[in-house]
Design an enzyme around this catalytic site. Structure first.
Site, PDB file in Angstrom:
ATOM      1  N   LYS A   1     -46.142 -41.955  11.060  1.00 11.86           N
ATOM      2  CA  LYS A   1     -45.244 -43.092  11.289  1.00 11.86           C
ATOM      3  C   LYS A   1     -45.870 -44.132  12.202  1.00 11.86           C
ATOM      4  O   LYS A   1     -45.633 -45.326  12.035  1.00 11.86           O
ATOM      5  CB  LYS A   1     -43.903 -42.619  11.867  1.00 11.86           C
ATOM      6  CG  LYS A   1     -43.075 -41.858  10.859  1.00 11.86           C
ATOM      7  CD  LYS A   1     -41.598 -41.931  11.140  1.00 11.86           C
ATOM      8  CE  LYS A   1     -40.826 -41.380   9.947  1.00 11.86           C
ATOM      9  NZ  LYS A   1     -39.452 -41.032  10.245  1.00 11.86           N
TER      10      LYS A   1
ATOM     11  N   LYS B   1     -43.977 -37.732  -0.380  1.00  8.80           N
ATOM     12  CA  LYS B   1     -42.675 -37.043  -0.462  1.00  8.80           C
ATOM     13  C   LYS B   1     -41.563 -38.049  -0.765  1.00  8.80           C
ATOM     14  O   LYS B   1     -41.680 -39.235  -0.414  1.00  8.80           O
ATOM     15  CB  LYS B   1     -42.387 -36.248   0.812  1.00  8.80           C
ATOM     16  CG  LYS B   1     -42.048 -37.088   2.008  1.00  8.80           C
ATOM     17  CD  LYS B   1     -41.542 -36.258   3.175  1.00  8.80           C
ATOM     18  CE  LYS B   1     -41.209 -37.225   4.306  1.00  8.80           C
ATOM     19  NZ  LYS B   1     -40.809 -36.673   5.543  1.00  8.80           N
TER      20      LYS B   1
ATOM     21  N   LYS C   1     -36.435 -41.569   2.500  1.00  5.93           N
ATOM     22  CA  LYS C   1     -35.555 -42.732   2.697  1.00  5.93           C
ATOM     23  C   LYS C   1     -36.354 -43.973   3.018  1.00  5.93           C
ATOM     24  O   LYS C   1     -35.891 -45.085   2.801  1.00  5.93           O
ATOM     25  CB  LYS C   1     -34.651 -42.500   3.916  1.00  5.93           C
ATOM     26  CG  LYS C   1     -33.679 -41.388   3.769  1.00  5.93           C
ATOM     27  CD  LYS C   1     -32.988 -41.102   5.109  1.00  5.93           C
ATOM     28  CE  LYS C   1     -32.850 -39.616   5.244  1.00  5.93           C
ATOM     29  NZ  LYS C   1     -32.011 -39.124   6.284  1.00  5.93           N
TER      30      LYS C   1
HETATM   31  P1  TYM Z   1     -34.378 -35.941   7.769  1.00  2.46           P
HETATM   32  O1  TYM Z   1     -33.141 -36.715   8.071  1.00  2.46           O
HETATM   33  O2  TYM Z   1     -35.623 -36.709   7.472  1.00  2.46           O
HETATM   34  O3  TYM Z   1     -34.141 -34.967   6.554  1.00  2.46           O
HETATM   35  C1  TYM Z   1     -33.051 -34.045   6.514  1.00  2.46           C
HETATM   36  C2  TYM Z   1     -33.499 -32.762   5.830  1.00  2.46           C
HETATM   37  O4  TYM Z   1     -33.981 -33.038   4.506  1.00  2.46           O
HETATM   38  C3  TYM Z   1     -35.268 -32.462   4.345  1.00  2.46           C
HETATM   39  N1  TYM Z   1     -36.064 -33.329   3.443  1.00  2.46           N
HETATM   40  C4  TYM Z   1     -36.726 -32.893   2.367  1.00  2.46           C
HETATM   41  N2  TYM Z   1     -36.858 -31.669   1.831  1.00  2.46           N
HETATM   42  C5  TYM Z   1     -37.608 -31.552   0.704  1.00  2.46           C
HETATM   43  N3  TYM Z   1     -38.210 -32.623   0.098  1.00  2.46           N
HETATM   44  C6  TYM Z   1     -38.100 -33.865   0.602  1.00  2.46           C
HETATM   45  N4  TYM Z   1     -38.688 -34.909  -0.005  1.00  2.46           N
HETATM   46  C7  TYM Z   1     -37.327 -34.043   1.801  1.00  2.46           C
HETATM   47  N5  TYM Z   1     -37.019 -35.133   2.562  1.00  2.46           N
HETATM   48  C8  TYM Z   1     -36.243 -34.670   3.563  1.00  2.46           C
HETATM   49  C9  TYM Z   1     -35.864 -32.435   5.753  1.00  2.46           C
HETATM   50  O5  TYM Z   1     -36.914 -31.495   5.857  1.00  2.46           O
HETATM   51  C10 TYM Z   1     -34.653 -32.081   6.578  1.00  2.46           C
HETATM   52  O6  TYM Z   1     -34.446 -30.674   6.581  1.00  2.46           O
HETATM   53  N6  TYM Z   1     -35.816 -34.583  12.342  1.00  2.46           N
HETATM   54  C11 TYM Z   1     -34.946 -34.241  11.245  1.00  2.46           C
HETATM   55  C12 TYM Z   1     -33.477 -34.146  11.645  1.00  2.46           C
HETATM   56  C13 TYM Z   1     -33.258 -33.236  12.799  1.00  2.46           C
HETATM   57  C14 TYM Z   1     -33.257 -31.799  12.774  1.00  2.46           C
HETATM   58  C15 TYM Z   1     -32.994 -31.413  14.115  1.00  2.46           C
HETATM   59  C16 TYM Z   1     -33.432 -30.858  11.762  1.00  2.46           C
HETATM   60  C17 TYM Z   1     -33.017 -33.624  14.083  1.00  2.46           C
HETATM   61  N7  TYM Z   1     -32.849 -32.542  14.862  1.00  2.46           N
HETATM   62  C18 TYM Z   1     -32.915 -30.067  14.451  1.00  2.46           C
HETATM   63  C19 TYM Z   1     -33.364 -29.500  12.125  1.00  2.46           C
HETATM   64  C20 TYM Z   1     -33.102 -29.115  13.464  1.00  2.46           C
HETATM   65  C21 TYM Z   1     -35.051 -35.309  10.169  1.00  2.46           C
HETATM   66  O7  TYM Z   1     -35.360 -36.452  10.457  1.00  2.46           O
HETATM   67  O8  TYM Z   1     -34.660 -34.908   8.942  1.00  2.46           O
END
Ligand code: TYM
Length: 335
Positions: A115, A198, A201
């Site tokens: 990023k 991947k 968003k």
């Molecule tokens: P975020 O908001 O980017 O994504 C949420 C969840 O979706 C999964 N994900 C995917 N899985 C498979 N293929 C993809 N293309 C894909 N894109 C997204 C992510 O792995 C995630 O599980 N930092 C985290 C949010 C967070 C969090 C936490 C998660 C904050 N605190 C504590 C677990 C525990 C995030 O930005 O996810």
């Protein structure tokens, strides 16, 4: 068993989030409750601050993402659903853990490197310390299991390192080491336009991802236009090794149908994408259509969604408080 996971309330829920994470959350909530455990799922609105913020959008997105999770099957009567900002213990523990985490550990995070790119100095401090808040999100509940997509695995390994060092430095056994549960069926759903990126968003191309709010026509069109190759589908997964776009579509099909990629290939071997893509689109529409309809209904009463979040926050805060107090005592803070 205590299960915790989060999602940033930026943009719409997409198929990568659903298949990689949310589907696992929904599948776990009954089993975990039946075994006497608890699930907590939250909107990571504080993590969303690491990128430029439009306040009205953040507020609306938080409600909409909560509605989307409920539409996918997260039941606020079974799981604790809340937004992170309403439970200050997350931020408070994150500051304490900032004394434990090392710069070198954060510098190695691939998400930070991706990023920030070449402009590290221009990034928010929050983007760099993001994984420390994520560690706090998990550790503040003494979490045992964290269902996530593959891209979050490194952050959870860091959370384990932080927990280990904190326990050692202060001579306590406060934090259990959280176990990442990466979806076996859909660890990494890729962009429909580029099999090496991947589904995300932040991809500027809407055609790269399926939103759970897309119309049936949009879903069919995005799959129709998905990048593929001219070869027919092989009979075995090894035949897809050099074909990332084709492999991605087969993975999506298998995850949506709750079957294995091998079983999908057994059905479609020898067929081209002219036959496979419409079948995939029909399957996706049959799964996403009902979620989209529930989502639209839930948004008729945003206040009701807000009430679920407020109730969830009170439950979460009660669970977080004792751990935060233990951490403060371990460090010697007089609070
Ligand atoms: P975020 O908001 O980017 O994504 C949420 C969840 O979706 C999964 N994900 C995917 N899985 C498979 N293929 C993809 N293309 C894909 N894109 C997204 C992510 O792995 C995630 O599980 N930092 C985290 C949010 C967070 C969090 C936490 C998660 C904050 N605190 C504590 C677990 C525990 C995030 O930005 O996810």
């Amino acid at each position: 068993m205590r299960v915790v996971s989060g999602i940033q309330p930026t943009g719409n829920l997409h198929l990568g989030n659903y298949l990689g994470a949310i589907k696992q959350w929904v599948a776990m909530q009954d089993d975990v409750a039946a075994s006497g455990g608890e699930c907590l799922f939250f909107l990571a609105d504080l993590h969303a601050l690491t990128q430029p913020v439009v306040p009205a959008e953040l507020a609306a997105n938080t409600i909409e993402m909560a509605a989307a999770l409920i539409a996918c099957g997260i039941d606020p009567a079974k799981s604790i659903l809340f937004n992170q900002a309403r439970v200050p213990a997350h931020s408070e523990l994150a500051w304490l853990l900032g004394g434990t985490a090392r710069m070198g550990w954060l510098n190695r995070m691939t998400q930070w490197k991706d990023k920030a790119g070449k402009d590290r100095d221009g990034q928010s401090v929050g983007l760099f310390t993001y994984p420390v808040l994520m560690a706090a999100d998990v550790l503040v509940y003494k979490t045992t299991h964290v269902p996530v997509g593959h891209d979050q695995k490194q952050h959870l390994e860091l959370a384990r390192d932080i927990a280990t060092k904190f326990n050692q430095d202060f001579g306590v056994e406060l934090f259990p080491l959280p176990e990442p549960l990466v979806s076996a069926a859909a660890p990494r759903i890729m962009s429909l336009r580029d099999g090496s990126a991947k589904m995300s968003k932040s991809d500027p191309s809407e055609a790269s991802r399926i939103h759970l709010t897309d119309s049936d026509e949009a879903i069919a069109q995005k799959f129709r236009k998905a990048r593929t190759d001219p070869e027919p589908l092989p009979g075995e997964m090894a035949g897809l090794d050099e074909r990332p776009e084709a492999r991605n579509l087969v993975t999506i099909y298998a995850a949506l149908a709750d079957t294995s990629a091998e079983a999908v290939l057994a059905d479609f071997a020898g067929q081209g994408f002219g036959a496979f893509k419409p079948a995939l689109a029909d399957l996706a529409i049959s799964v996403i259509g009902p979620i989209r309809d529930r989502f639209t209904q839930l948004l008729d009463d945003r206040e009701a969604v807000g009430r679920h979040l407020a109730q969830g926050a009170a439950q979460a805060a009660a669970r977080a408080a004792p751990t935060l107090a233990e951490a403060q005592r371990a460090i010697g803070l007089q609070v």
